[in-house]
Motif scaffolding. Structure first.
Motif, short mmCIF file in Angstrom:
data_model
loop_
_atom_site.label_atom_id
_atom_site.label_comp_id
_atom_site.label_asym_id
_atom_site.label_seq_id
_atom_site.Cartn_x
_atom_site.Cartn_y
_atom_site.Cartn_z
N ALA A 91 0.85 -1.19 0.00
CA ALA A 91 0.00 0.00 0.00
C ALA A 91 0.88 1.24 0.00
O ALA A 91 0.65 2.19 0.75
CB ALA A 91 -0.94 -0.01 1.20
N ASP A 92 1.91 1.23 -0.84
CA ASP A 92 2.91 2.30 -0.84
C ASP A 92 3.34 2.57 -2.28
O ASP A 92 3.95 1.72 -2.94
CB ASP A 92 4.12 1.87 -0.01
CG ASP A 92 5.01 3.03 0.37
OD1 ASP A 92 5.24 3.89 -0.50
OD2 ASP A 92 5.51 3.07 1.51
N SER A 93 3.01 3.77 -2.78
CA SER A 93 3.28 4.10 -4.18
C SER A 93 4.76 4.33 -4.46
O SER A 93 5.16 4.38 -5.63
CB SER A 93 2.49 5.36 -4.58
OG SER A 93 2.84 6.46 -3.75
N ASP A 94 5.57 4.48 -3.43
CA ASP A 94 7.01 4.64 -3.64
C ASP A 94 7.70 3.34 -4.02
O ASP A 94 8.82 3.35 -4.53
CB ASP A 94 7.68 5.22 -2.39
CG ASP A 94 7.26 6.65 -2.11
OD1 ASP A 94 6.89 7.35 -3.08
OD2 ASP A 94 7.27 7.07 -0.94
N THR A 102 6.82 -9.93 -4.21
CA THR A 102 7.77 -9.05 -3.54
C THR A 102 7.52 -7.60 -3.99
O THR A 102 6.77 -7.33 -4.91
CB THR A 102 9.22 -9.44 -3.86
OG1 THR A 102 9.46 -9.25 -5.27
CG2 THR A 102 9.48 -10.89 -3.48
N ALA A 103 8.19 -6.69 -3.29
CA ALA A 103 8.18 -5.28 -3.68
C ALA A 103 9.61 -4.78 -3.62
O ALA A 103 10.43 -5.31 -2.86
CB ALA A 103 7.29 -4.47 -2.74
N ILE A 119 14.21 4.11 4.91
CA ILE A 119 13.15 3.89 3.93
C ILE A 119 11.93 3.33 4.66
O ILE A 119 12.06 2.40 5.45
CB ILE A 119 13.59 2.88 2.85
CG1 ILE A 119 14.98 3.23 2.32
CG2 ILE A 119 12.57 2.81 1.72
CD1 ILE A 119 15.64 2.08 1.58
N ASP A 120 10.75 3.88 4.39
CA ASP A 120 9.51 3.34 4.95
C ASP A 120 8.75 2.56 3.88
O ASP A 120 8.81 2.90 2.69
CB ASP A 120 8.61 4.46 5.48
CG ASP A 120 9.10 5.01 6.81
OD1 ASP A 120 9.91 4.33 7.47
OD2 ASP A 120 8.67 6.13 7.18
N ILE A 121 8.04 1.53 4.32
CA ILE A 121 7.15 0.79 3.43
C ILE A 121 5.85 0.55 4.18
O ILE A 121 5.84 0.14 5.34
CB ILE A 121 7.77 -0.55 2.97
CG1 ILE A 121 6.81 -1.26 2.02
CG2 ILE A 121 8.20 -1.42 4.13
CD1 ILE A 121 7.43 -2.48 1.33
#
Length: 239
Positions: A91-94, A102-103, A119-121
């Motif tokens: 739920a993170d557009s970055d 995976t992301a 870095i936040d996710i």
């Protein structure tokens, strides 16, 4: 100034202090230092500040990832991969979601030695239970002061001193350890964070076979009946 030629340094101050080479060009007080570049990135993952360790289904949760440069050279273009478990969705557009669940995110840097990038996710949790979310440094480039890649004598890029940067989720993981030891087998560029998810719908209490509703209703009826009797008896006395 010292001039180097094919044989040895020349124009040294006139000391002859090398017994193995007794000539006017032997001066052991002149030293040439060699610097060994060290590339060493570590990763630490945790729940972001203020995020509870127990949440409900449907909540969004933010994790904080720290990329720590423990080496002596600058890192650029470092990629972090997050292994989203079943029960979590990005739920993170970055970040970029991959087809394998995976992301990943790539930061250009630079990240000099001794510094940390944060870095936040953010994810959404959608299943009940204890969830484990891991992250790893999948790649990075070591560069010199001019921004050029550090290369080994064989032409290969300088690699991490104690980890293999990849996107393969099969490493031994010790939570929050950022210094690998030979005994642990832990890669310090790979870390884990844990979370407990409970149901968003309260679970109804089990029926025990008894209820307070019926006795309460009976008591109210008894009080009302008593009040009627009291009124009726007073009217009889008055008559």
């Amino acid at each position: 100034p010292v001039t180097l030629d094919d044989l040895e340094p020349t124009d040294e101050p006139g000391l002859n202090n090398d017994p193995n080479h007794p000539d006017g060009l032997s001066n052991l007080t002149i030293d040439f230092g060699f610097w060994q570049p060290q590339f060493d990135l570590a990763l630490r993952k945790s729940l972001s500040a203020g995020t509870p360790a127990v949440v409900d289904v449907g909540d969004t949760v933010t994790f904080t990832i720290e990329v720590i440069n423990q080496g002596s050279v600058t890192a650029v273009d470092f990629t972090v991969v997050d292994y989203l478990p079943a029960g979590m969705t990005l739920a993170d557009s970055d970040w970029t979601a991959n087809t394998d669940g995976t992301a990943q995110i790539t930061l250009p840097g630079p990240l000099p030695g001794g510094q940390t990038a944060t870095i936040d996710i953010t994810v959404t949790v959608n299943s009940v239970g204890d969830l484990e979310n891991e992250a790893e440094i999948a790649g990075a480039v070591a560069v010199d002061q001019n921004g050029d890649s550090f290369l080994l004598p064989n032409g290969d890029p300088l690699g991490d001193i104690d980890s293999e940067m990849d996107a393969v989720n099969s490493d031994t993981i010790i939570d929050n350890q950022i210094d690998r030891t030979s005994a642990s087998g832990d890669e310090d560029d790979h870390d884990i964070a844990r979370l407990t998810v409970r149901s968003a719908t309260p679970t109804p209490l089990a029926f025990t076979g008894s209820s307070t509703q019926e006795p309460l209703a009976a008591a109210i009826l008894a009080i009302a009946f008593g009040a009627l009797l009291l009124v009726w008896s007073r009217r009889r006395r008055l008559v």
